[in-house]
Write a protein that holds these residues in place. Sequence first.
Motif: not given
Lengths: 263, 263
Positions: A101-103, A153-155, B85-86, B89-90, B94-97, B140, B142
């Motif tokens: 999920x990250x990035x 991509x839906x959480x 993060x999930x 992203x949804x 564009x997060x990164x944990x 970038x 992120x």
Amino acid sequence: MDKLFVIKIGGNVIDNEQNLSTFLSAFAAIPHRKILIHGGGKIATKIGDQLGVASNYVNGRRITDDATIDIVTMVYGGLVNKKIIAQLQSKGCNAIGLTGADANLIPAVKRPVKEVDFGWVGDVNTANIPVDTCRLFLDNGILPVFAPLTHDSQGHILNTNADTIASSIAIALSAAYDVRLVYCFEKKGVLEDVENEDSVIRLITKDKYQQLLSENKLFAGILPKIDNAFAAIDAGVKEVLIGDAADLVQNTTAQTLGTLITN
Amino acid sequence: MDKLFVIKIGGNVIDNEQNLSTFLSAFAAIPHRKILIHGGGKIATKIGDQLGVASNYVNGRRITDDATIDIVTMVYGGLVNKKIIAQLQSKGCNAIGLTGADANLIPAVKRPVKEVDFGWVGDVNTANIPVDTCRLFLDNGILPVFAPLTHDSQGHILNTNADTIASSIAIALSAAYDVRLVYCFEKKGVLEDVENEDSVIRLITKDKYQQLLSENKLFAGILPKIDNAFAAIDAGVKEVLIGDAADLVQNTTAQTLGTLITN
């Protein structure tokens, strides 16, 4: 192209503190770009038992229900992954712990329901792995360590086979690097005599594989691993190495101790 | 310099699924560089109780023993962080944990033992935060989301105050960006009348702060937050905003609804 090692370890390394520490020292010492993918080990089952979450199986396949995905997210993505990162950092290796999920590093879809609903289990979308983001990390000396988790991509976080994540990343990055995909398991390599650790078959090409199959020389349990290795090679990976985690240093050189699989 | 928003949320946002989802939609919509730091919420205590790990307190301060650091690593670094993060992203963000161990982003030391041994608790080494690595992500696209965990560079994860992580990152990155540090809490802002949510003091400068103090107009509980805000400003942060998580979108514009603290 630069070399990249994509290395997968399983429970036999993770569940033993001494084995893990020895392995991580070897990983830290590899003088090339490298990515680690770890499985879960037994600790998720243990913590699930303590929390009163029963493992559900259908036809021998584990089901990832709501309670189970929370546990594997905690244990694989938190406890196991961050302990590995803290140790690698202490060994001078600039590791970063990640899930898919990250990035958005490993896009996946929830496995479609056919005979069995596996629950929150992911099938990796290899074609959508963002190669540029992976390169941004690798080319700046930041080394990804993946827990066996992806997202839809839906959480939702998805429980995902670590071997599949390793091969998917290896395939996606073979466009940018000369990739050796290294599977660490409990044997020195593919054995001609399963009782004899000295009988490692050092090189398996496609021709050699056909010969071994026709001579009925291989233990049935190893065949899916070899088939998957050739699938990765057909998709662009330069070579696949199957060997013992304790031999990691040698297995990332030209003098491999395990089984090298190549075209 | 480009703008950067460093935003901290606590348990009142994390523990409520609807609040969290609303907040994350607002976070995703901010059209600037941004970093999120989340606290732990009540779930770590709940899971600790279920696993039979008692909370230890000395002089009202919580002690992080071996069992507790494993739980907060699982819950903060795994469950809470990866769910965020999930979801981000949804929502197209564009997060990164991350924890502070990842890419060595927040170096810390185990708090020295004086009257109390706090156990695996970290004091952040702000001067050693790798600004270039943070910039590599931010420039970038992120967006880092930090769990309140750091590491000691000797292989250990450390439980670390989320407010401190937020101010340390804000200070370190003020060399590269115009930083607004945003603390989300349960009120609209600093209130002149603690019973009246309409009495938000919209701007506090150092002169105004002295005046409010001399007039005895501030609730004692808010003073440490304002002192910490001015400490961050003295260390390079452009401005600090204290406000409600529900007002995040407005509080990242010039038309703030909360309390803006600046020189």
